[in-house]
Design a protein around this motif. Structure first.
Motif, mmCIF file in Angstrom:
data_model
loop_
_atom_site.group_PDB
_atom_site.id
_atom_site.type_symbol
_atom_site.label_atom_id
_atom_site.label_comp_id
_atom_site.label_asym_id
_atom_site.label_seq_id
_atom_site.Cartn_x
_atom_site.Cartn_y
_atom_site.Cartn_z
ATOM 1 N N ALA A 184 -13.477 26.482 28.976
ATOM 2 C CA ALA A 184 -13.129 27.543 29.919
ATOM 3 C C ALA A 184 -13.644 28.910 29.481
ATOM 4 N N LEU A 185 -13.489 29.244 28.203
ATOM 5 C CA LEU A 185 -13.931 30.564 27.757
ATOM 6 C C LEU A 185 -15.452 30.701 27.805
ATOM 7 N N ILE A 186 -16.164 29.619 27.515
ATOM 8 C CA ILE A 186 -17.626 29.675 27.603
ATOM 9 C C ILE A 186 -18.037 29.846 29.057
ATOM 10 N N GLU A 187 -17.372 29.124 29.956
ATOM 11 C CA GLU A 187 -17.678 29.244 31.384
ATOM 12 C C GLU A 187 -17.341 30.637 31.903
ATOM 13 N N ALA A 188 -16.325 31.245 31.333
ATOM 14 C CA ALA A 188 -15.893 32.572 31.768
ATOM 15 C C ALA A 188 -16.615 33.702 31.034
ATOM 16 N N LEU A 189 -17.573 33.375 30.185
ATOM 17 C CA LEU A 189 -18.236 34.396 29.368
ATOM 18 C C LEU A 189 -18.819 35.552 30.184
ATOM 19 N N PRO A 190 -19.466 35.322 31.332
ATOM 20 C CA PRO A 190 -19.956 36.485 32.087
ATOM 21 C C PRO A 190 -18.833 37.450 32.489
ATOM 22 N N SER A 191 -17.687 36.922 32.866
ATOM 23 C CA SER A 191 -16.546 37.785 33.207
ATOM 24 C C SER A 191 -16.023 38.506 31.976
ATOM 25 N N LEU A 192 -15.951 37.793 30.870
ATOM 26 C CA LEU A 192 -15.487 38.414 29.630
ATOM 27 C C LEU A 192 -16.437 39.529 29.192
ATOM 28 N N GLU A 193 -17.726 39.309 29.348
ATOM 29 C CA GLU A 193 -18.711 40.333 28.985
ATOM 30 C C GLU A 193 -18.592 41.557 29.883
ATOM 31 N N ALA A 194 -18.331 41.342 31.167
ATOM 32 C CA ALA A 194 -18.155 42.475 32.081
ATOM 33 C C ALA A 194 -16.935 43.298 31.674
ATOM 34 N N LEU A 195 -15.871 42.615 31.288
ATOM 35 C CA LEU A 195 -14.666 43.319 30.838
ATOM 36 C C LEU A 195 -14.908 44.038 29.515
ATOM 37 N N GLU A 196 -15.642 43.407 28.633
ATOM 38 C CA GLU A 196 -15.980 44.047 27.349
ATOM 39 C C GLU A 196 -16.777 45.328 27.603
ATOM 40 N N ASP A 197 -17.747 45.255 28.504
ATOM 41 C CA ASP A 197 -18.576 46.434 28.806
ATOM 42 C C ASP A 197 -17.761 47.572 29.411
ATOM 43 N N ALA A 198 -16.748 47.236 30.192
ATOM 44 C CA ALA A 198 -15.952 48.254 30.875
ATOM 45 C C ALA A 198 -14.761 48.725 30.050
ATOM 46 N N ALA A 199 -14.480 48.053 28.953
ATOM 47 C CA ALA A 199 -13.267 48.343 28.183
ATOM 48 C C ALA A 199 -13.231 49.772 27.672
ATOM 49 N N PRO A 200 -12.063 50.403 27.785
ATOM 50 C CA PRO A 200 -11.906 51.728 27.191
ATOM 51 C C PRO A 200 -11.953 51.623 25.668
ATOM 52 N N ARG A 201 -12.158 52.732 25.042
ATOM 53 C CA ARG A 201 -12.359 52.788 23.594
ATOM 54 C C ARG A 201 -11.250 52.075 22.814
ATOM 55 N N ASP A 202 -10.001 52.220 23.241
ATOM 56 C CA ASP A 202 -8.904 51.631 22.465
ATOM 57 C C ASP A 202 -8.824 50.106 22.570
ATOM 58 N N LEU A 203 -9.609 49.512 23.455
ATOM 59 C CA LEU A 203 -9.664 48.047 23.560
ATOM 60 C C LEU A 203 -10.991 47.468 23.083
ATOM 61 N N ARG A 204 -11.906 48.310 22.717
ATOM 62 C CA ARG A 204 -13.263 47.863 22.372
ATOM 63 C C ARG A 204 -13.257 46.849 21.225
ATOM 64 N N ASP A 205 -12.507 47.114 20.177
ATOM 65 C CA ASP A 205 -12.489 46.195 19.032
ATOM 66 C C ASP A 205 -11.981 44.812 19.430
ATOM 67 N N GLU A 206 -10.924 44.779 20.233
ATOM 68 C CA GLU A 206 -10.374 43.501 20.654
ATOM 69 C C GLU A 206 -11.371 42.721 21.503
ATOM 70 N N TRP A 207 -11.979 43.408 22.463
ATOM 71 C CA TRP A 207 -12.960 42.730 23.315
ATOM 72 C C TRP A 207 -14.178 42.279 22.511
ATOM 73 N N ASP A 208 -14.642 43.112 21.602
ATOM 74 C CA ASP A 208 -15.794 42.726 20.774
ATOM 75 C C ASP A 208 -15.484 41.472 19.962
ATOM 76 N N LEU A 209 -14.284 41.392 19.426
ATOM 77 C CA LEU A 209 -13.881 40.226 18.646
ATOM 78 C C LEU A 209 -13.860 38.974 19.519
ATOM 79 N N VAL A 210 -13.166 39.042 20.637
ATOM 80 C CA VAL A 210 -13.020 37.869 21.509
ATOM 81 C C VAL A 210 -14.376 37.414 22.044
ATOM 82 N N VAL A 211 -15.122 38.322 22.619
ATOM 83 C CA VAL A 211 -16.412 37.957 23.208
ATOM 84 C C VAL A 211 -17.380 37.483 22.124
#
Length: 148
Positions: free
Chosen positions: A51-78
């Motif tokens: 599921a996470l591999i299939e959802a990778l484009p959505s996860l990447e879009a969220l990572e790109d849009a993430a505010p600064r205080d969430l950047r580390d978390e998104w970078d780790l997950v993605v």
């Protein structure tokens, strides 16, 4: 009035315009959360181990849009989802068909170890904690969960 004072006065006059032009990073992020939620929900609801591999484009879009205080978390997950995807691709293994208990034919011990390590990192405490923080932020700031 000296030139320096005119420039300074002009600068103060432009401050309200500059402030009006700045976009709230949370508003932009929340828009992406709303846009990507259906795809994320569908991937999770399918119950697929990939599921996470299939959802990778959505996860990447969220990572790109993430505010600064969430950047580390998104970078780790993605980053960890990408690591697993890349390990599977490099071994020429279909993620949906991969069985961690039996090494697929043609996959070297090194490739299998890389896949196993990437999968363990993806379900590690650090990744789970990052995902929980991301989910909580979406609820608190955007007023909605990442998935339905």
């Amino acid at each position: 009035m000296t030139r320096a004072r005119r420039l300074l006065a002009g600068g103060f006059l432009l401050l309200p315009l500059a402030a009006g032009c700045s976009e709230d990073p949370f508003d932009a992020y929340c828009e992406v959360v709303e846009e990507e939620r259906p795809d994320l929900s569908e991937a999770v609801a399918a119950g697929s181990p990939t599921a996470l591999i299939e959802a990778l484009p959505s996860l990447e879009a969220l990572e790109d849009a993430a505010p600064r205080d969430l950047r580390d978390e998104w970078d780790l997950v993605v980053g960890r989802v990408r690591e697993l995807r890349d390990a599977l691709e490099d071994a020429d293994v279909d993620p949906a068909a991969y069985d961690a208990e039996r090494r697929p034919e043609g996959v070297s011990e090194e490739q299998d170890a890389r896949i196993d390590a990437a999968a363990r990192q993806l379900v590690s405490g650090a990744t789970v904690t990052a995902l929980a923080g991301i989910q909580q932020q979406a609820r608190d700031v955007c007023g909605t969960p990442l998935t339905l």
